[in-house]
Design a protein around this motif. Structure first.
Motif, PDB file in Angstrom:
ATOM      1  N   LEU A 103       0.824  -1.216   0.000  1.00 28.18           N
ATOM      2  CA  LEU A 103       0.000   0.000   0.000  1.00 28.18           C
ATOM      3  C   LEU A 103       0.858   1.266   0.000  1.00 28.18           C
ATOM      4  N   ALA A 104       1.926   1.260   0.779  1.00 28.06           N
ATOM      5  CA  ALA A 104       2.822   2.426   0.822  1.00 28.06           C
ATOM      6  C   ALA A 104       3.479   2.648  -0.531  1.00 28.06           C
ATOM      7  N   ARG A 105       3.851   1.554  -1.199  1.00 25.78           N
ATOM      8  CA  ARG A 105       4.448   1.674  -2.532  1.00 25.78           C
ATOM      9  C   ARG A 105       3.436   2.256  -3.511  1.00 25.78           C
ATOM     10  N   ALA A 106       2.202   1.771  -3.453  1.00 24.56           N
ATOM     11  CA  ALA A 106       1.155   2.273  -4.357  1.00 24.56           C
ATOM     12  C   ALA A 106       0.931   3.766  -4.130  1.00 24.56           C
ATOM     13  N   LYS A 107       0.900   4.183  -2.869  1.00 26.86           N
ATOM     14  CA  LYS A 107       0.699   5.602  -2.562  1.00 26.86           C
ATOM     15  C   LYS A 107       1.877   6.439  -3.056  1.00 26.86           C
ATOM     16  N   ALA A 108       3.084   5.944  -2.794  1.00 31.58           N
ATOM     17  CA  ALA A 108       4.279   6.699  -3.180  1.00 31.58           C
ATOM     18  C   ALA A 108       4.396   6.840  -4.691  1.00 31.58           C
ATOM     19  N   THR A 109       4.043   5.800  -5.431  1.00 33.85           N
ATOM     20  CA  THR A 109       4.176   5.883  -6.891  1.00 33.85           C
ATOM     21  C   THR A 109       3.007   6.618  -7.533  1.00 33.85           C
ATOM     22  N   SER A 110       1.932   6.827  -6.786  1.00 34.76           N
ATOM     23  CA  SER A 110       0.797   7.558  -7.355  1.00 34.76           C
ATOM     24  C   SER A 110       1.017   9.070  -7.324  1.00 34.76           C
ATOM     25  N   ILE A 111       1.958   9.497  -6.508  1.00 32.81           N
ATOM     26  CA  ILE A 111       2.250  10.925  -6.401  1.00 32.81           C
ATOM     27  C   ILE A 111       3.434  11.256  -7.295  1.00 32.81           C
ATOM     28  N   THR A 112       3.156  11.963  -8.357  1.00 23.20           N
ATOM     29  CA  THR A 112       4.227  12.436  -9.235  1.00 23.20           C
ATOM     30  C   THR A 112       4.105  13.946  -9.346  1.00 23.20           C
ATOM     31  N   ILE A 113       5.234  14.591  -9.418  1.00 18.73           N
ATOM     32  CA  ILE A 113       5.248  16.049  -9.489  1.00 18.73           C
ATOM     33  C   ILE A 113       6.105  16.469 -10.665  1.00 18.73           C
ATOM     34  N   ASP A 114       5.511  17.222 -11.543  1.00 18.99           N
ATOM     35  CA  ASP A 114       6.265  17.814 -12.644  1.00 18.99           C
ATOM     36  C   ASP A 114       7.138  18.917 -12.046  1.00 18.99           C
ATOM     37  N   ALA A 115       8.336  19.056 -12.542  1.00 16.33           N
ATOM     38  CA  ALA A 115       9.267  20.054 -12.005  1.00 16.33           C
ATOM     39  C   ALA A 115       8.678  21.462 -12.040  1.00 16.33           C
ATOM     40  N   GLU A 116       7.806  21.741 -12.999  1.00 17.06           N
ATOM     41  CA  GLU A 116       7.185  23.064 -13.095  1.00 17.06           C
ATOM     42  C   GLU A 116       6.188  23.300 -11.964  1.00 17.06           C
ATOM     43  N   ASN A 117       5.658  22.213 -11.379  1.00 13.49           N
ATOM     44  CA  ASN A 117       4.643  22.341 -10.328  1.00 13.49           C
ATOM     45  C   ASN A 117       5.199  22.107  -8.929  1.00 13.49           C
ATOM     46  N   LEU A 118       6.502  22.138  -8.805  1.00 10.64           N
ATOM     47  CA  LEU A 118       7.115  21.960  -7.491  1.00 10.64           C
ATOM     48  C   LEU A 118       6.828  23.168  -6.616  1.00 10.64           C
ATOM     49  N   ASN A 119       6.244  22.911  -5.464  1.00  5.07           N
ATOM     50  CA  ASN A 119       6.064  23.961  -4.471  1.00  5.07           C
ATOM     51  C   ASN A 119       6.115  23.290  -3.099  1.00  5.07           C
ATOM     52  N   GLU A 120       6.033  24.077  -2.049  1.00  7.43           N
ATOM     53  CA  GLU A 120       6.164  23.533  -0.689  1.00  7.43           C
ATOM     54  C   GLU A 120       5.128  22.440  -0.418  1.00  7.43           C
ATOM     55  N   GLU A 121       3.891  22.679  -0.833  1.00  4.51           N
ATOM     56  CA  GLU A 121       2.810  21.728  -0.546  1.00  4.51           C
ATOM     57  C   GLU A 121       2.987  20.407  -1.300  1.00  4.51           C
ATOM     58  N   THR A 122       3.253  20.481  -2.598  1.00  3.33           N
ATOM     59  CA  THR A 122       3.383  19.250  -3.380  1.00  3.33           C
ATOM     60  C   THR A 122       4.615  18.459  -2.955  1.00  3.33           C
ATOM     61  N   LEU A 123       5.702  19.152  -2.650  1.00  4.06           N
ATOM     62  CA  LEU A 123       6.909  18.461  -2.199  1.00  4.06           C
ATOM     63  C   LEU A 123       6.679  17.808  -0.838  1.00  4.06           C
ATOM     64  N   ALA A 124       5.932  18.461   0.046  1.00  2.00           N
ATOM     65  CA  ALA A 124       5.650  17.884   1.362  1.00  2.00           C
ATOM     66  C   ALA A 124       4.832  16.598   1.224  1.00  2.00           C
ATOM     67  N   LYS A 125       3.837  16.606   0.331  1.00  8.40           N
ATOM     68  CA  LYS A 125       3.029  15.394   0.103  1.00  8.40           C
ATOM     69  C   LYS A 125       3.899  14.275  -0.464  1.00  8.40           C
ATOM     70  N   TYR A 126       4.733  14.627  -1.415  1.00 14.45           N
ATOM     71  CA  TYR A 126       5.636  13.647  -2.036  1.00 14.45           C
ATOM     72  C   TYR A 126       6.572  13.061  -0.993  1.00 14.45           C
ATOM     73  N   GLN A 127       7.171  13.930  -0.195  1.00 15.58           N
ATOM     74  CA  GLN A 127       8.125  13.495   0.816  1.00 15.58           C
ATOM     75  C   GLN A 127       7.427  12.642   1.878  1.00 15.58           C
ATOM     76  N   GLN A 128       6.194  12.973   2.241  1.00 11.40           N
ATOM     77  CA  GLN A 128       5.459  12.187   3.228  1.00 11.40           C
ATOM     78  C   GLN A 128       5.200  10.770   2.704  1.00 11.40           C
ATOM     79  N   ALA A 129       4.762  10.672   1.452  1.00 16.13           N
ATOM     80  CA  ALA A 129       4.496   9.351   0.868  1.00 16.13           C
ATOM     81  C   ALA A 129       5.772   8.524   0.790  1.00 16.13           C
ATOM     82  N   GLN A 130       6.866   9.142   0.392  1.00 10.43           N
ATOM     83  CA  GLN A 130       8.140   8.421   0.321  1.00 10.43           C
ATOM     84  C   GLN A 130       8.613   8.012   1.718  1.00 10.43           C
ATOM     85  N   GLY A 131       8.366   8.862   2.717  1.00  8.95           N
ATOM     86  CA  GLY A 131       8.727   8.538   4.090  1.00  8.95           C
ATOM     87  C   GLY A 131       7.929   7.352   4.622  1.00  8.95           C
ATOM     88  N   GLU A 132       6.642   7.306   4.284  1.00  8.59           N
ATOM     89  CA  GLU A 132       5.809   6.177   4.696  1.00  8.59           C
ATOM     90  C   GLU A 132       6.321   4.878   4.063  1.00  8.59           C
TER      91      GLU A 132
END
Length: 196
Positions: free
Chosen positions: A77-106
């Motif tokens: 489940l953690a792998r599925a969540k982590a791979t479902s979150i993708t961020i285009d470099a143009e859309n990098l911001n504090e919020e999207t990076l925090a979500k990405y980092q949280q999923a990878q941390g889980e």
């Protein structure tokens, strides 16, 4: 009349110099922004490498462990969540990076649980396929750390450039905005408790 011509020439020279400076700064900012985008792509690449290793690791553990289904499910489940979150470099911001980092941390936490479960299975720890996967996973974790560091350095250089004068003026005109940095994971500020 000579004063008027002199003033006009001076204004033209000022505008020409301003134009040349903005062009140079613009090109420099584009280069730095591309470096950030490239570094982000490498971060994602290494996280994807880790995600690709996980199904093989889970299947290997599954073959030896019949009653560890909860741990295996958490990893999946953690792998599925982590791979479902993708961020285009143009859309990098504090919020999207925090979500990405949280999923990878889980996912990292779930993997730690999985690897600690394997301690109870000596045959699994001796399995060549498992040992190879474990070594690849450790290598990938090191690569992730390296690429995150490179991303952090590229972002620092870019963010510093857009805040320096006079570049800050041109950065605002051309829409260059600060890029987010990785943050330390929750609890990273506390030393682990060691008990013997």
């Amino acid at each position: 009349m000579k004063k008027l011509i002199k003033r006009i020439l001076m204004l033209v020279a000022v505008f020409a110099a301003t134009g040349m400076l903005s062009s140079c700064n613009y090109n420099s900012l584009v280069d730095k922004q591309q470096s950030v985008d490239e570094a982000w792509a490498q971060v994602e690449n290494q996280y994807q490498r880790r995600a690709d290793l996980i199904p093989n690791l889970v299947n290997t553990v599954k073959g030896y462990s019949t009653h560890e289904s909860e741990t295996l499910e958490k990893v999946t489940l953690a792998r599925a969540k982590a791979t479902s979150i993708t961020i285009d470099a143009e859309n990098l911001n504090e919020e999207t990076l925090a979500k990405y980092q949280q999923a990878q941390g889980e996912l990292s936490q779930a993997l730690k649980s999985l690897l600690s479960v394997t301690e109870a299975y000596p045959e699994l720890k001796a399995n060549e396929n498992f040992l190879n996967l474990q070594a690849q996973l450790e290598g990938t974790e090191n690569r992730i750390s390296t690429e995150r560091k490179r991303y952090t350095e590229a972002v620092k250089e870019y963010n510093t450039a857009i805040k320096k004068f006079p570049t800050t003026i041109y950065a605002g005109w051309f829409g260059f905005e600060a890029k987010p940095q990785f943050k330390a994971e929750a609890g990273a500020d506390k030393a682990p408790e060691v008990k013997f």
